[in-house]
Write a protein that holds these residues in place. Sequence first.
Motif, PDB file in Angstrom:
ATOM      1  N   GLN A 642       0.803  -1.220   0.000  1.00  0.00           N
ATOM      2  CA  GLN A 642       0.000   0.000   0.000  1.00  0.00           C
ATOM      3  C   GLN A 642       0.840   1.276   0.000  1.00  0.00           C
ATOM      4  OE1 GLN A 642      -3.589  -0.197   2.774  1.00  0.00           O
ATOM      5  NE2 GLN A 642      -2.353  -1.900   3.570  1.00  0.00           N
ATOM      6  N   LYS A 647      -2.823   9.457  -0.893  1.00  0.00           N
ATOM      7  CA  LYS A 647      -3.575  10.533  -1.536  1.00  0.00           C
ATOM      8  C   LYS A 647      -2.686  11.404  -2.417  1.00  0.00           C
ATOM      9  CE  LYS A 647      -6.549  14.489  -0.486  1.00  0.00           C
ATOM     10  NZ  LYS A 647      -7.180  15.305   0.562  1.00  0.00           N
ATOM     11  N   ARG A 675      -8.873  -1.551   1.356  1.00  0.00           N
ATOM     12  CA  ARG A 675      -9.974  -0.649   1.685  1.00  0.00           C
ATOM     13  C   ARG A 675      -9.474   0.787   1.889  1.00  0.00           C
ATOM     14  NH1 ARG A 675     -15.491  -1.154   3.047  1.00  0.00           N
ATOM     15  NH2 ARG A 675     -16.229   0.984   2.859  1.00  0.00           N
ATOM     16  N   SER A 676      -8.273   0.946   2.441  1.00  0.00           N
ATOM     17  CA  SER A 676      -7.737   2.305   2.640  1.00  0.00           C
ATOM     18  C   SER A 676      -7.527   3.004   1.294  1.00  0.00           C
ATOM     19  CB  SER A 676      -6.418   2.250   3.412  1.00  0.00           C
ATOM     20  OG  SER A 676      -5.439   1.521   2.676  1.00  0.00           O
ATOM     21  N   LEU A 678      -9.172   2.302  -1.394  1.00  0.00           N
ATOM     22  CA  LEU A 678     -10.538   2.505  -1.890  1.00  0.00           C
ATOM     23  C   LEU A 678     -11.089   3.833  -1.373  1.00  0.00           C
ATOM     24  CD1 LEU A 678     -12.434   0.514  -3.540  1.00  0.00           C
ATOM     25  CD2 LEU A 678     -13.558   0.081  -1.377  1.00  0.00           C
ATOM     26  N   ASP A 679     -10.912   4.069  -0.071  1.00  0.00           N
ATOM     27  CA  ASP A 679     -11.404   5.302   0.526  1.00  0.00           C
ATOM     28  C   ASP A 679     -10.691   6.513  -0.080  1.00  0.00           C
ATOM     29  OD1 ASP A 679     -13.071   3.790   2.117  1.00  0.00           O
ATOM     30  OD2 ASP A 679     -11.690   3.773   3.826  1.00  0.00           O
ATOM     31  N   THR A 680      -9.400   6.370  -0.319  1.00  0.00           N
ATOM     32  CA  THR A 680      -8.635   7.474  -0.919  1.00  0.00           C
ATOM     33  C   THR A 680      -9.160   7.791  -2.314  1.00  0.00           C
ATOM     34  OG1 THR A 680      -6.651   6.859   0.333  1.00  0.00           O
ATOM     35  CG2 THR A 680      -6.342   8.222  -1.642  1.00  0.00           C
ATOM     36  N   MET A 682     -12.200   7.280  -3.526  1.00  0.00           N
ATOM     37  CA  MET A 682     -13.511   7.925  -3.424  1.00  0.00           C
ATOM     38  C   MET A 682     -13.345   9.412  -3.089  1.00  0.00           C
ATOM     39  SD  MET A 682     -15.792   5.629  -4.169  1.00  0.00           S
ATOM     40  CE  MET A 682     -17.274   6.492  -3.638  1.00  0.00           C
ATOM     41  N   MET A 683     -12.370   9.715  -2.237  1.00  0.00           N
ATOM     42  CA  MET A 683     -12.135  11.099  -1.831  1.00  0.00           C
ATOM     43  C   MET A 683     -11.532  11.910  -2.982  1.00  0.00           C
ATOM     44  SD  MET A 683     -10.042  12.426   1.517  1.00  0.00           S
ATOM     45  CE  MET A 683      -8.700  11.301   1.117  1.00  0.00           C
ATOM     46  N   PRO A 692     -18.560   2.733  -3.188  1.00  0.00           N
ATOM     47  CA  PRO A 692     -17.660   1.658  -3.628  1.00  0.00           C
ATOM     48  C   PRO A 692     -18.316   0.282  -3.582  1.00  0.00           C
ATOM     49  CG  PRO A 692     -17.232   2.182  -1.344  1.00  0.00           C
ATOM     50  CD  PRO A 692     -18.304   3.119  -1.786  1.00  0.00           C
ATOM     51  N   ALA A 694     -17.438  -3.006  -2.171  1.00  0.00           N
ATOM     52  CA  ALA A 694     -16.432  -3.442  -1.202  1.00  0.00           C
ATOM     53  C   ALA A 694     -17.038  -4.395  -0.199  1.00  0.00           C
ATOM     54  CB  ALA A 694     -15.852  -2.224  -0.479  1.00  0.00           C
ATOM     55  N   GLN A 721     -13.298  -2.806  -4.681  1.00  0.00           N
ATOM     56  CA  GLN A 721     -12.325  -3.652  -3.999  1.00  0.00           C
ATOM     57  C   GLN A 721     -12.282  -4.960  -4.783  1.00  0.00           C
ATOM     58  OE1 GLN A 721     -13.235  -4.394   0.109  1.00  0.00           O
ATOM     59  NE2 GLN A 721     -11.088  -4.704   0.641  1.00  0.00           N
TER      60      GLN A 721
END
Length: 833
Positions: A642, A647, A675-676, A678-680, A682-683, A692, A694, A721
């Motif tokens: 990762q 970001k 998942r981290s 994935l969140d980045t 989306m942001m 997402p 997921a 994901q």
Amino acid sequence: MDPAYLEHLISDVRSAVQHKEATQWRLDTVSAGGTAPTIGSDDDARVFAFPATADTAAYVAQFRNIDFSSLRNDLANIDLPVINQFDALADEARQTTSYRGLRKLFSSRPIEGERALAWMQSVDVSSIHTILSGIDAALGSTDHNEFIGLHIGSLKGQIEADLVRLTGWPIEWISADTINQHNQAVSSIQAARATEHALEAEVQRASRALCEKQAHEELVRTDISVLDHITDGRVRLGPLKHLTLPQIAAASPSELMTYDGVGEKTANQAIAAARSYSQDVINSQIPQINYQDKLPCTPYVTALANLLTYRDNLRDLPLNPLILAPVDPGTPVAIAGVNDLITSGTFQRPHRRIDSEEAWSLYAVRAAEFHAYGDSGAGTEVPEDIAEHIADITLRGTLHASLRGYQAFGAKFVLAQKKALIGDEMGLGKTMQALAVLAHLKEERKKHALVVCPPSLRINWQREITKFTDLPTYLIHGPNKDVALEAWKHNAGVAIAGFPETRANRLLEPAHIPQVDIVVVDEAHRAKNPHSQQSQGVKALTEAAEYAVYLTGTPLENRVSEFEVLLGYLDPAMNEKLDNVRGQSSGFKKAIAGIYLRRNQQDVLDELPPVVEIEEWVEPKPGDVDKYEDSVRRAHFMDMRQAFSGKESAKMERVLEILGDGAEAGKTIIFTYFRSVLDTLMMVLHDRAYGPIAGGVNHEERQKAVDAFSSAEAGAVLVCQITAASEGLNIQAANRVILIEPQLNPAVEAQAIARAHRMGQINTVEVHRLLTPNSVEERLVDMLANKRAVFDRFARDSVTADSNPEALDVSEAQLIHQVIKAERERLGETPRL
């Protein structure tokens, strides 16, 4: 003699003669007996009608006490000539009307005519009719064939018992109105089918025209030297080398003979060879739809669009309604077997013409159906004995879709073998093949089907079954799963359970299910561990079911032995078979040919646009390198993977660059394992992102996200994901895929790409693999090449094997160990976990 009186007398007596002959025929017919009068039948029903006819009387005579001897004596006592003899007597009698006045002086007396007249005057016509009507009544009809004295109602019990004996089915009495309503419905269905056949004829004409155009283009490009093979080099083609094959085929001998060195024999032979070759090329053509060059195939696409949209309106029409003869009102009717008569509803289906612009718009969203039309199923090979069995199978049942030829073959393969693994490459429609099997078995009274699938796909299976079949579904999940299970047992249909239910719900154990006709296991590779409870549950259900079909595009993920486990569930003798062929290069493939079928996209989907895979090596930022090296020192494998996807990372910048062309590139799916990340995503992507998809997002929400993405404008991005979205989802709306990081299993990446690159895709699919040099990702790319090679060798082409397949693979744990070790050594760290 008054001529009018004579004609009246002749008519009266003639009616008695005719009545006697009719009664004689009825007596002979009824006394001979007969069979139950049938007005129509099929495999499931037979319909009997009992109109007021001698045939009906002949059948029911067996239930009535009729004294035929007495009736024959009564009939014999009526002394009347046959009709031809009577007509001759009538002609003689007419001679008496001319023997009067002056004619008596110049003609002889009509003695025979006077005798005939006297005989007719002596006939008691009224009494004869009375006697004959009595005989008719005793037989069950009058001289007008009307029922009198024969009451079906009083004989229904005896008739019903005889029809049960005859058919073996229960009997239901219905009205003549029911038959006539059914026939009206059938007439409207036949009219709709006639329109469908007319549209099919239009498609065939357009197909022939397109094939001839394709053949002409191919022939123009083909050098005339191919004719050497047809003529064994006997024809001197040198003088004709400036001509094309179509020009030679269209020429006359005299036209070719104008060229130096071409005689009559050479001209005739060249023309015959060119025409023979040209016809072979035309016959071998399959109509090609080219979305990038629409003009040549527009008439074909337009004709197909009209046919397919009209067929949409026919989905609720019965496929094979029972054809029945009409009956008169009031006629008693009995039906044996299943009463599927149509007594309500209208089946008129008007057709609205579709123009070429609308046709291409329809193709863009339903391309798979266009290409399915007339598909031959090329690319499928099975042993000869299995192929012969498959050839005897005709798929039945209601399926609201057109199967590709290879899909129909796959469904028949399952039906022929009863237990099989369909390992088709992702995107080839394995689900549709399973649905075709379910629909067929329902027609054969195999009513209880069970689908076992990953939990995330339960809703998807329910949607697909409801969309493409008429089978009821029951979700074995949630607080009401026991109620749903009991309803399925009672009502039949398709129960849908996740893999967890096979290990946690004792009601799904075979001992608690009275009968499972067929079990379908989707993503069957999840049952590869024979020691897990869910695998043992799948195995038990497979053994209990008469039919079983496993679906997986990745039957071999890690070890060949795990693939063999799945085959062993389907065939308990498989281990012994494989032990007998160890060390033989072709023995493994032959041993499993009876239960394993795999087709690859390149074999059966000629129209599928290509995948363009791009490895993008992205130079990391210094901060990302520091973060990565810290992860290596800590030997934390997941942090290593990762480290380059934050970001502000170079990878995120590259994602935005790729997406910068917006609508011009269509729609994009981005996959990541974490998942981290994935969140980045989306942001960073804001409102252009959908999802997402997921773990932790329920199945209904996942499907809503896919539906919203599919209907969104170009430029939309679906964020997924990879472990949650690599199975079961159909996302042909996307034509670009971005893989944020390489995965440990190449099969997972292949499945993810196949979400977009599958049957129905009309655009080239771009796959961007974002990779970081001098990192764990570079090591993974190198090491995973071996995993792809293992799959290609043992499972891609219905499997070949050698004596020690286990030596060719490494486990996931070994791979992680090797990668960490290599990276620590590269960075000068002490090798440790």
